[in-house]
Design a protein around this motif. Structure first.
Motif, PDB file in Angstrom:
ATOM      1  N   THR A 196       6.650   9.465   7.920  1.00 28.47           N
ATOM      2  CA  THR A 196       5.501   8.684   8.373  1.00 28.47           C
ATOM      3  C   THR A 196       4.207   9.474   8.210  1.00 28.47           C
ATOM      4  N   LYS A 197       3.116   8.736   7.925  1.00 26.67           N
ATOM      5  CA  LYS A 197       1.823   9.396   7.736  1.00 26.67           C
ATOM      6  C   LYS A 197       1.010   9.372   9.021  1.00 26.67           C
ATOM      7  N   ASP A 243       7.963   1.502   2.635  1.00 26.19           N
ATOM      8  CA  ASP A 243       9.101   2.259   3.153  1.00 26.19           C
ATOM      9  C   ASP A 243      10.245   1.358   3.643  1.00 26.19           C
ATOM     10  N   GLN A 267      10.229  -0.714   5.942  1.00 32.18           N
ATOM     11  CA  GLN A 267      10.222  -1.021   7.377  1.00 32.18           C
ATOM     12  C   GLN A 267       9.832  -2.477   7.604  1.00 32.18           C
ATOM     13  N   ASP A 295      -3.024   4.662  -2.758  1.00 32.47           N
ATOM     14  CA  ASP A 295      -4.100   5.129  -1.889  1.00 32.47           C
ATOM     15  C   ASP A 295      -4.293   6.643  -2.047  1.00 32.47           C
ATOM     16  N   SER A 306       0.851  -1.189   0.000  1.00 31.70           N
ATOM     17  CA  SER A 306       0.000   0.000   0.000  1.00 31.70           C
ATOM     18  C   SER A 306       0.885   1.237   0.000  1.00 31.70           C
ATOM     19  N   GLU A 351       4.532   7.930  -1.655  1.00 35.35           N
ATOM     20  CA  GLU A 351       5.767   7.187  -1.414  1.00 35.35           C
ATOM     21  C   GLU A 351       6.760   7.358  -2.566  1.00 35.35           C
TER      22      GLU A 351
HETATM   23  N1  UDP Z   1      -0.286   4.200   3.846  1.00 34.78           N
HETATM   24  C1  UDP Z   1      -1.414   4.107   3.027  1.00 34.78           C
HETATM   25  N2  UDP Z   1      -2.453   4.969   3.238  1.00 34.78           N
HETATM   26  C2  UDP Z   1      -2.445   5.927   4.223  1.00 34.78           C
HETATM   27  C3  UDP Z   1      -1.297   5.982   5.059  1.00 34.78           C
HETATM   28  C4  UDP Z   1      -0.252   5.105   4.847  1.00 34.78           C
HETATM   29  O1  UDP Z   1      -1.472   3.269   2.131  1.00 34.78           O
HETATM   30  O2  UDP Z   1      -3.405   6.675   4.347  1.00 34.78           O
HETATM   31  C5  UDP Z   1       0.848   3.277   3.618  1.00 34.78           C
HETATM   32  C6  UDP Z   1       2.187   3.962   3.463  1.00 34.78           C
HETATM   33  O3  UDP Z   1       2.419   4.342   2.134  1.00 34.78           O
HETATM   34  C7  UDP Z   1       3.158   2.872   3.909  1.00 34.78           C
HETATM   35  C8  UDP Z   1       2.356   2.128   4.974  1.00 34.78           C
HETATM   36  O4  UDP Z   1       0.984   2.470   4.757  1.00 34.78           O
HETATM   37  O5  UDP Z   1       3.475   1.972   2.873  1.00 34.78           O
HETATM   38  C9  UDP Z   1       2.795   2.492   6.383  1.00 34.78           C
HETATM   39  O6  UDP Z   1       2.740   3.871   6.570  1.00 34.78           O
HETATM   40  P1  UDP Z   1       3.823   4.661   7.420  1.00 34.78           P
HETATM   41  O7  UDP Z   1       5.194   4.181   7.075  1.00 34.78           O
HETATM   42  O8  UDP Z   1       3.552   6.111   7.256  1.00 34.78           O
HETATM   43  O9  UDP Z   1       3.442   4.215   8.892  1.00 34.78           O
HETATM   44  P2  UDP Z   1       4.478   3.798  10.063  1.00 34.78           P
HETATM   45  O10 UDP Z   1       5.408   2.787   9.494  1.00 34.78           O
HETATM   46  O11 UDP Z   1       5.155   5.051  10.471  1.00 34.78           O
HETATM   47  O12 UDP Z   1       3.580   3.231  11.118  1.00 34.78           O
END
Ligand code: UDP
Ligand code: MG
Length: 312
Positions: A206-207, A96, A98, A43, A9, A13
């Motif tokens: 991060t989102k 990302d 992670q 998304d 998702s 990005e």
């Molecule tokens: N993402 C998405 N829609 C959203 C927010 C995030 O598809 O509205 C995706 C984002 O592109 C990433 C994944 O969800 O691939 C995790 O997001 P992020 O890294 O921001 O979250 P964290 O790892 O900080 O919890």
């Protein structure tokens, strides 16, 4: 030969996608005994993400994509990916890096050789995360595991490899308010957990703001337990009981000592306290009703604007 669907998702990005693609193709080449489909779910990104994905799709037949009409959130994106996937095994990854793609061969080996339906991953450290955020995350897991029968593993990521059977079970849950961490355990099946050290995001940011995470936590609680409602009922009963005792004491005091009016400040405090408690639980009730309201509208969970098929 098994087909593996990799669902990614993506929301804004553009910085991480090229790095991710490089990494994942390396892993796919390493696992050349299997066939792959790489499903990118865009998304509703506002940057160049969709064009980057289309470029991948042009030069790589394994790449498929689904692009939303606006941002529907990661939960909706994961669902869309699962809906579109056709593989025998399905995995979900963040764009990302992670969720280390290099763990995939090990996950596949476990699911094929051992008797598991799912291999999940959890991070054992939260290195690189603000300490306050880690603290509240840990508190949240303690709380929800006390309240809900569904077990939620602390630090569990959405990164997991599942059998087709498990994916189909998840797809049967079509609720509007989706909380995947709960849904994974709700459907059951045997899960093996692999642990890894937290990896920081390769690029972009991060989102998730703290407020967004807080709302997500409330979502999880409302979606998987009604214990807060029970607590409200219980506290109500407790308060009635205390009030009853007080009434008895006051009546007896008045009969023995006279002096019926005194202590209005304490009375004011009690009224404020009790109405505060009432409003608080009315709020909790409201949360559940709001969720029911959204659920009964039966609106689509996501809306697709284009996929790779229409483009060809
Ligand atoms: N993402 C998405 N829609 C959203 C927010 C995030 O598809 O509205 C995706 C984002 O592109 C990433 C994944 O969800 O691939 C995790 O997001 P992020 O890294 O921001 O979250 P964290 O790892 O900080 O919890
Ligand atoms: Mg991330």
């Amino acid at each position: 030969m098994k087909k593996i669907s990799i669902i990614v998702s993506c929301y804004n990005e553009q910085e991480s996608l090229p790095l991710f693609y490089k990494e994942i193709t390396k892993v796919m080449e390493e696992m050349d005994k299997n066939t792959f489909e790489l499903i990118f779910v865009n998304d509703g990104s506002k940057d160049n993400t969709l064009n980057i994905i289309k470029d991948f799709a042009k030069k790589d037949k394994r790449v498929r994509f689904v692009s939303f009409s606006r941002n529907f959130g990661k939960e909706a994106a994961m669902l869309a990916g699962l809906d579109y996937s056709t593989g025998d095994y399905v995995t979900l990854m963040d764009a990302d890096l992670q969720d280390p793609p290099k763990m995939l061969p090990e996950m596949l080996e476990i699911i094929e050789k051992e008797d598991y339906d799912c291999v999940g991953t959890r991070r054992v450290t939260r290195k690189g995360e603000p300490p306050i955020r880690s603290f509240f995350a840990r508190m949240f897991y303690k709380l929800i595991n006390h309240m809900s029968k569904i077990e939620m593993v602390d630090g569990a990521r959405d990164y997991r490899l599942m059998t087709r059977q498990m994916v189909n079970s998840i797809l049967e849950c079509r609720e509007y308010n989706r909380y995947s961490k709960g849904l994974w355990s709700f459907v059951g099946y045997k899960t093996k957990w692999l642990e890894f050290e937290n990896v920081e995001r390769v690029a972009g940011e991060t989102k998730w703001s703290f407020w967004k995470l807080f709302k997500y936590a409330i979502e999880g609680i409302v979606a998987f337990t009604t214990v807060p409602l029970t607590i409200a009922g219980f506290l109500g009963m407790l308060f009635c009981f205390i009030a009853f005792i007080f009434i008895l004491i006051i009546i007896i005091k008045t009969i023995i000592f006279g002096d019926p009016v005194s202590g209005w400040p304490s009375l004011a405090c009690i009224i404020i306290f009790v109405s505060g408690v009432q409003l608080f639980f009315l709020g909790i009730l409201g949360e559940y009703i709001a969720k029911m309201y959204l659920e009964t509208k039966k609106r689509p969970i996501y809306i697709v604007k284009e996929t790779e098929e229409e483009k060809k």
